[in-house]
Motif scaffolding. Structure first.
Motif, short mmCIF file in Angstrom:
data_model
loop_
_atom_site.label_atom_id
_atom_site.label_comp_id
_atom_site.label_asym_id
_atom_site.label_seq_id
_atom_site.Cartn_x
_atom_site.Cartn_y
_atom_site.Cartn_z
N GLU A 183 -16.34 1.68 1.80
CA GLU A 183 -15.04 2.32 1.39
C GLU A 183 -15.43 3.37 0.37
N ASN A 184 -16.19 3.42 -0.30
CA ASN A 184 -16.82 4.41 -1.25
C ASN A 184 -17.19 5.66 -0.85
N ASP A 185 -17.45 5.78 0.36
CA ASP A 185 -17.85 7.05 1.17
C ASP A 185 -17.28 8.12 0.70
N GLU A 186 -17.57 9.16 0.21
CA GLU A 186 -16.94 10.51 0.00
C GLU A 186 -15.82 10.98 0.95
N ALA B 167 -10.35 2.11 3.57
CA ALA B 167 -10.67 3.07 2.36
C ALA B 167 -10.70 2.12 1.07
N GLY B 168 -10.22 0.74 1.04
CA GLY B 168 -10.50 -0.09 -0.13
C GLY B 168 -9.20 -0.35 -0.68
N VAL B 169 -7.83 0.31 -0.27
CA VAL B 169 -6.69 0.06 -0.78
C VAL B 169 -6.25 -1.45 -0.49
N GLY B 170 -5.83 -1.77 -1.74
CA GLY B 170 -5.50 -3.47 -1.65
C GLY B 170 -3.99 -3.81 -1.17
N SER B 171 -4.01 -4.88 -1.06
CA SER B 171 -2.59 -5.33 -0.65
C SER B 171 -1.55 -5.31 -1.59
N ASP B 172 -1.95 -5.31 -2.92
CA ASP B 172 -0.87 -5.15 -4.06
C ASP B 172 -0.66 -3.54 -4.14
N ASP B 173 -1.27 -2.66 -3.60
CA ASP B 173 -0.89 -1.36 -3.74
C ASP B 173 0.20 -0.87 -3.29
N SER B 174 1.12 0.02 -3.92
CA SER B 174 2.61 0.33 -3.23
C SER B 174 2.36 0.93 -2.18
N ALA C 76 -10.42 11.40 3.12
CA ALA C 76 -9.24 11.30 4.15
C ALA C 76 -8.37 10.23 3.48
N LEU C 77 -8.54 9.37 2.72
CA LEU C 77 -7.49 8.68 2.21
C LEU C 77 -6.33 9.68 1.58
N ARG C 78 -6.62 10.63 0.85
CA ARG C 78 -5.75 11.72 0.06
C ARG C 78 -4.82 12.25 1.26
N PHE C 79 -5.31 12.56 2.39
CA PHE C 79 -4.53 13.15 3.40
C PHE C 79 -3.98 11.82 4.07
N ALA D 48 -14.83 5.94 12.59
CA ALA D 48 -15.97 6.11 13.05
C ALA D 48 -17.25 5.99 11.71
N ILE D 49 -16.59 6.58 10.45
CA ILE D 49 -17.74 6.65 9.61
C ILE D 49 -17.96 5.18 9.10
N ARG D 50 -16.74 4.23 8.97
CA ARG D 50 -17.13 2.89 8.71
C ARG D 50 -17.90 2.42 9.91
N ALA D 51 -17.69 2.52 10.97
CA ALA D 51 -18.68 1.98 11.95
C ALA D 51 -19.97 2.45 11.88
N SER D 52 -20.37 3.52 11.48
CA SER D 52 -21.91 4.09 11.22
C SER D 52 -22.47 3.36 10.00
N GLY D 53 -21.81 2.54 9.41
CA GLY D 53 -22.15 1.76 8.22
C GLY D 53 -21.99 2.22 6.96
N ALA D 54 -21.03 3.09 6.66
CA ALA D 54 -20.51 3.38 5.32
C ALA D 54 -19.53 2.34 4.88
#
Length: 326
Positions: free
Chosen positions: A144-147, A217-224, A152-155, A136-142
């Motif tokens: 990947e760097n939105d706080e 959230a911007g995590v790339g394909s090379d991330d574990s 959320a990425l941590r969770f 939803a936040i991405r759909a609102s226009g934010a």
């Protein structure tokens, strides 16, 4: 079929407030309907009737404020080609960020609940609600760097069966298969149960939901974390069931499966035997086989409201909308 199931007030399910109606309208819009088509216009008017003073879009006294508001944001964003819903979307996005589990709830990043979103009745966040929050936040226009997305990425990372610098919880090493489960919070829970070793079982819908949130959230394909999730997906590629849950939540799974692979720009998946799968073609074939003569879809397993033909048909249409190669 879907428009035939609409009530006179524009809703597709009065008992669920704005939630099912938002999903149905999003499905119609993504399937080519116009915002000015009568069925869509009536439903959008119905949704606007749930806009609250705090900016949220939910039933009064609702225990599902995040869920309902996030689905409404995605629906209105799909209908917002001319900017008519921009202010409503902005206020709704601010609302779901405000109820996200973070410092405003008196917790810090060390708490496993940090960054998540959930149902009010449970008093703890879960991966399904958190993935809707990110969508939803991405759909609102934010971006990947939105706080809120980075919180959320941590969770999301902690709900994955993958030990890393992002996940040092006690559950991570107990079932290190790379998949994801329902929630790390409140002692941990998987809808698929617990392994013989005491780990939380990974399952399909949450693994795809987690991967999609990582990508947003911007995590790339090379991330574990992404590599681990893709490994689980390869080992558990299925379309006859929601892997780990059988028929439970099957159409939620189809929708999440298709949206995630579309967002990830993945055209084919190599399974555990080394066979390549055109997931789009295979999903279309499965949905065609499961479609009723009326044009609808419904799950014989009614868990999580999947006995509701409007909801399940919306999930199926949304899944098909992501089968268009980009």
């Amino acid at each position: 079929l879907l428009t035939a199931g609409q009530a006179e007030d524009g809703s597709f399910s009065k008992s669920t407030g704005p939630a099912v109606t938002a999903l149905c309208v999003t499905a119609l819009l993504r399937s080519g309907a116009s915002v000015d088509q009568p069925a869509v216009a009536r439903a959008l008017k119905f949704l606007q009737g749930f806009v609250q003073k705090d900016g949220g879009i939910y039933q009064p006294e609702s225990l599902y404020q995040n869920y309902e508001t996030c689905l409404a944001i995605m629906c209105l964003a799909e209908a917002n080609r001319d900017g008519r819903y921009t202010k409503i979307i902005e206020r709704a996005a601010a609302f779901v960020k405000q109820i996200q589990w973070d410092e405003t709830e008196g917790i810090d990043e060390s708490d496993v609940a940090f960054g998540g979103a959930g149902y009010g009745k449970h008093g703890r966040p879960d991966l399904s609600n958190t993935s809707y929050l990110v969508d939803a936040i991405r759909a609102s226009g934010a971006d990947e760097n939105d706080e809120a997305i980075q919180e959320a990425l941590r969770f999301v990372s902690r709900c994955q069966n993958h030990e890393s610098e992002h996940n040092t919880t006690k559950w991570a090493p107990k079932n290190p298969d790379g998949g994801s489960y329902y929630t790390i919070a409140a002692g941990g829970q998987s809808q698929a149960g617990i392994t013989a070793q005491g780990g939380l079982r990974s399952y399909g819908s949450m693994t795809y939901a987690g991967l999609k949130s990582m990508i947003f959230a911007g995590v790339g394909s090379d991330d574990s974390r992404v590599k681990a999730a893709m490994s689980w997906i390869s080992m558990n590629y299925k379309l006859d069931t929601n892997p780990g849950l059988g028929s439970s939540g099957l159409y939620y799974y189809y929708h999440t499966f298709a949206k995630t692979l579309s967002v990830a720009k993945i055209d084919s998946i190599k399974d555990a035997r080394g066979n390549d799968h055109d997931w789009r073609g295979e999903l279309i074939a499965v949905l065609k086989q499961r479609q009723h003569k009326s044009g609808s879809w419904v799950n014989t397993n009614e868990r999580w409201l999947e006995g509701d033909a409007n909801l399940v048909t919306a999930y199926a249409l949304l899944a098909l909308s992501y089968c268009k190669a980009e």
